[in-house]
Motif scaffolding. Sequence first.
Motif, mmCIF file in Angstrom:
data_model
loop_
_atom_site.group_PDB
_atom_site.id
_atom_site.type_symbol
_atom_site.label_atom_id
_atom_site.label_comp_id
_atom_site.label_asym_id
_atom_site.label_seq_id
_atom_site.Cartn_x
_atom_site.Cartn_y
_atom_site.Cartn_z
ATOM 1 N N GLN A 178 8.190 5.475 4.727
ATOM 2 C CA GLN A 178 7.128 6.437 4.985
ATOM 3 C C GLN A 178 7.289 7.653 4.082
ATOM 4 O O GLN A 178 8.400 8.141 3.848
ATOM 5 C CB GLN A 178 7.106 6.868 6.443
ATOM 6 C CG GLN A 178 5.932 7.786 6.787
ATOM 7 C CD GLN A 178 5.669 7.912 8.278
ATOM 8 O OE1 GLN A 178 6.298 7.228 9.086
ATOM 9 N NE2 GLN A 178 4.746 8.776 8.641
ATOM 10 N N VAL A 179 6.161 8.138 3.577
ATOM 11 C CA VAL A 179 6.126 9.341 2.744
ATOM 12 C C VAL A 179 5.324 10.392 3.493
ATOM 13 O O VAL A 179 4.116 10.250 3.684
ATOM 14 C CB VAL A 179 5.487 9.054 1.376
ATOM 15 C CG1 VAL A 179 5.438 10.325 0.530
ATOM 16 C CG2 VAL A 179 6.251 7.962 0.642
ATOM 17 N N VAL A 225 -2.063 4.177 5.297
ATOM 18 C CA VAL A 225 -2.326 3.861 3.894
ATOM 19 C C VAL A 225 -1.020 3.359 3.293
ATOM 20 O O VAL A 225 0.014 4.026 3.385
ATOM 21 C CB VAL A 225 -2.835 5.094 3.122
ATOM 22 C CG1 VAL A 225 -2.971 4.785 1.638
ATOM 23 C CG2 VAL A 225 -4.168 5.564 3.696
ATOM 24 N N TYR A 226 -1.082 2.179 2.683
ATOM 25 C CA TYR A 226 0.105 1.536 2.126
ATOM 26 C C TYR A 226 -0.003 1.462 0.609
ATOM 27 O O TYR A 226 -1.002 0.982 0.071
ATOM 28 C CB TYR A 226 0.266 0.133 2.701
ATOM 29 C CG TYR A 226 0.716 0.109 4.140
ATOM 30 C CD1 TYR A 226 2.027 -0.207 4.478
ATOM 31 C CD2 TYR A 226 -0.170 0.428 5.173
ATOM 32 C CE1 TYR A 226 2.444 -0.214 5.800
ATOM 33 C CE2 TYR A 226 0.239 0.416 6.494
ATOM 34 C CZ TYR A 226 1.545 0.094 6.802
ATOM 35 O OH TYR A 226 1.956 0.087 8.118
ATOM 36 N N ILE A 227 1.056 1.914 -0.067
ATOM 37 C CA ILE A 227 1.139 1.842 -1.527
ATOM 38 C C ILE A 227 2.039 0.661 -1.875
ATOM 39 O O ILE A 227 3.250 0.670 -1.597
ATOM 40 C CB ILE A 227 1.715 3.132 -2.131
ATOM 41 C CG1 ILE A 227 0.938 4.354 -1.632
ATOM 42 C CG2 ILE A 227 1.698 3.046 -3.654
ATOM 43 C CD1 ILE A 227 -0.526 4.358 -1.971
ATOM 44 N N ALA A 228 1.453 -0.374 -2.452
ATOM 45 C CA ALA A 228 2.201 -1.561 -2.854
ATOM 46 C C ALA A 228 2.296 -1.585 -4.383
ATOM 47 O O ALA A 228 2.136 -0.561 -5.040
ATOM 48 C CB ALA A 228 1.515 -2.814 -2.313
ATOM 49 N N GLY A 229 2.547 -2.756 -4.954
ATOM 50 C CA GLY A 229 2.679 -2.856 -6.399
ATOM 51 C C GLY A 229 4.101 -2.586 -6.847
ATOM 52 O O GLY A 229 4.966 -2.184 -6.057
ATOM 53 N N GLY A 230 4.360 -2.789 -8.125
ATOM 54 C CA GLY A 230 5.732 -2.743 -8.621
ATOM 55 C C GLY A 230 6.253 -1.383 -8.998
ATOM 56 O O GLY A 230 7.462 -1.223 -9.178
ATOM 57 N N ILE A 231 5.390 -0.364 -9.124
ATOM 58 C CA ILE A 231 5.846 0.914 -9.665
ATOM 59 C C ILE A 231 6.444 1.824 -8.603
ATOM 60 O O ILE A 231 7.558 2.343 -8.759
ATOM 61 C CB ILE A 231 4.689 1.620 -10.394
ATOM 62 C CG1 ILE A 231 4.255 0.788 -11.610
ATOM 63 C CG2 ILE A 231 5.108 3.024 -10.835
ATOM 64 C CD1 ILE A 231 3.074 1.361 -12.359
ATOM 65 N N VAL A 251 5.216 3.413 1.347
ATOM 66 C CA VAL A 251 5.458 2.591 0.167
ATOM 67 C C VAL A 251 5.996 1.249 0.647
ATOM 68 O O VAL A 251 6.948 1.195 1.429
ATOM 69 C CB VAL A 251 6.463 3.256 -0.791
ATOM 70 C CG1 VAL A 251 6.848 2.289 -1.919
ATOM 71 C CG2 VAL A 251 5.881 4.534 -1.378
ATOM 72 N N VAL A 252 5.371 0.169 0.200
ATOM 73 C CA VAL A 252 5.834 -1.175 0.560
ATOM 74 C C VAL A 252 7.064 -1.502 -0.280
ATOM 75 O O VAL A 252 7.001 -1.512 -1.513
ATOM 76 C CB VAL A 252 4.735 -2.220 0.323
ATOM 77 C CG1 VAL A 252 5.258 -3.626 0.612
ATOM 78 C CG2 VAL A 252 3.521 -1.919 1.189
ATOM 79 N N THR A 253 8.189 -1.763 0.383
ATOM 80 C CA THR A 253 9.440 -2.060 -0.320
ATOM 81 C C THR A 253 9.829 -3.530 -0.232
ATOM 82 O O THR A 253 10.816 -3.939 -0.846
ATOM 83 C CB THR A 253 10.588 -1.203 0.246
ATOM 84 O OG1 THR A 253 10.705 -1.431 1.663
ATOM 85 C CG2 THR A 253 10.320 0.281 0.002
ATOM 86 N N HIS A 254 9.079 -4.338 0.528
ATOM 87 C CA HIS A 254 9.357 -5.773 0.584
ATOM 88 C C HIS A 254 9.198 -6.356 -0.821
ATOM 89 O O HIS A 254 8.219 -6.073 -1.510
ATOM 90 C CB HIS A 254 8.385 -6.452 1.555
ATOM 91 C CG HIS A 254 8.732 -7.872 1.872
ATOM 92 N ND1 HIS A 254 8.540 -8.906 0.975
ATOM 93 C CD2 HIS A 254 9.267 -8.451 2.988
ATOM 94 C CE1 HIS A 254 8.928 -10.048 1.512
ATOM 95 N NE2 HIS A 254 9.372 -9.796 2.723
ATOM 96 N N PRO A 255 10.151 -7.201 -1.279
ATOM 97 C CA PRO A 255 10.084 -7.677 -2.669
ATOM 98 C C PRO A 255 8.965 -8.662 -2.955
ATOM 99 O O PRO A 255 8.498 -8.745 -4.090
ATOM 100 C CB PRO A 255 11.457 -8.336 -2.877
ATOM 101 C CG PRO A 255 11.900 -8.739 -1.500
ATOM 102 C CD PRO A 255 11.376 -7.670 -0.591
ATOM 103 N N LEU A 256 8.508 -9.410 -1.951
ATOM 104 C CA LEU A 256 7.487 -10.441 -2.177
ATOM 105 C C LEU A 256 6.439 -10.420 -1.059
ATOM 106 O O LEU A 256 6.282 -11.391 -0.317
ATOM 107 C CB LEU A 256 8.141 -11.828 -2.268
ATOM 108 C CG LEU A 256 9.106 -12.042 -3.434
ATOM 109 C CD1 LEU A 256 9.897 -13.331 -3.232
ATOM 110 C CD2 LEU A 256 8.349 -12.084 -4.758
#
Length: 331
Positions: free
Chosen positions: A128-129, A274-280, A314-319
């Motif tokens: 959480q942010v 609100v969820y921020i996913a993606g690799g960055i 921020v989504v931290t799950h790898p897949l």
Amino acid sequence: MQGLSLLADIGGTNARFALSESSETAPHDAHAASISGVRILPCADYPSLEAAAEAYLALEAPGARPKQAAIALAGPVTGDRIRMTNLPWEFSIDGVRRSLSLDRLEVVNDFTAVALSIPALGPDDRAQVGDGAPVADAPIAVLGPGSGLGVSSLIPRKRSNGQPGWTALATEGGHVTMAPVNDRESAILAVLRKQFDHVSAERVLSGPGLVNLYEAVCLADGREPARLTAAQVTAAATTHAGDPACIEALETFCGMLGTVAGNLALSIGARGGVYIAGGIAPRILSFFTHSRFRKRFVEKGRMRDYLGPIPTYVVTHPLPAFLGLTAKLDG
């Protein structure tokens, strides 16, 4: 979904495959599905999706062919015929189903799959942010900068059996127009408007977008930018004696992402979070947590009191796409 299923997340460079097996006792619980056999195959090594899938199955399921599959891919899914944007693969969904001897095949946009993963995330799969708490049974916004900018949303619904479920919206929201919120951002975007006929959110909120921001920061100050990759910009911004132009580019990136995330939250009423996913974002989590993101998310004048209670993660799950594909098969 019951029994063995094939899962695939197809990007422009790599094809990620896995197997999922769900028990009959909890077929509608994404946590009950066991995901195994994760492999990453280079797309360039295979002439087609079918060839890559067959190579994977020969390695991981030689004696137990799955009868159903779910595939996520980077690009719009608007009918039976699929043409990959950054990969010379073109196929018919029904043709792949028949070629792989499947009874059922689901094909979705990759960010639709990521959105469907959100209800299956555990506490350790997200960070959480800022403050806020989710409202139950409220829409959820999902967006993620990576190679591009993916955008989706989850709308609560009831399944045919009366159980709660979610509908994921397939959108091209990453291509909305990027608007500045101050004079400095106006100057940066003015530089980019000389390069692109349309400066979308994706032009700044992605790996290539971070490079665009760095170069625009330099040019706005009358300096010639170095030739840096997104990873190099990030590294130069997060070292002890960071490069000022790279630091400003990364801070601008986080602030603009907060603006777009807040716009999306207002547009769909995302009081579920609100969820921020993606690799960055996961790679710069410490920087991101202390950046302008949350401040810019909340600060929308008269709507500050509406946005303040909405949590951002921020989504931290790898897949996460595999969790979403499992949920898609659960239907």
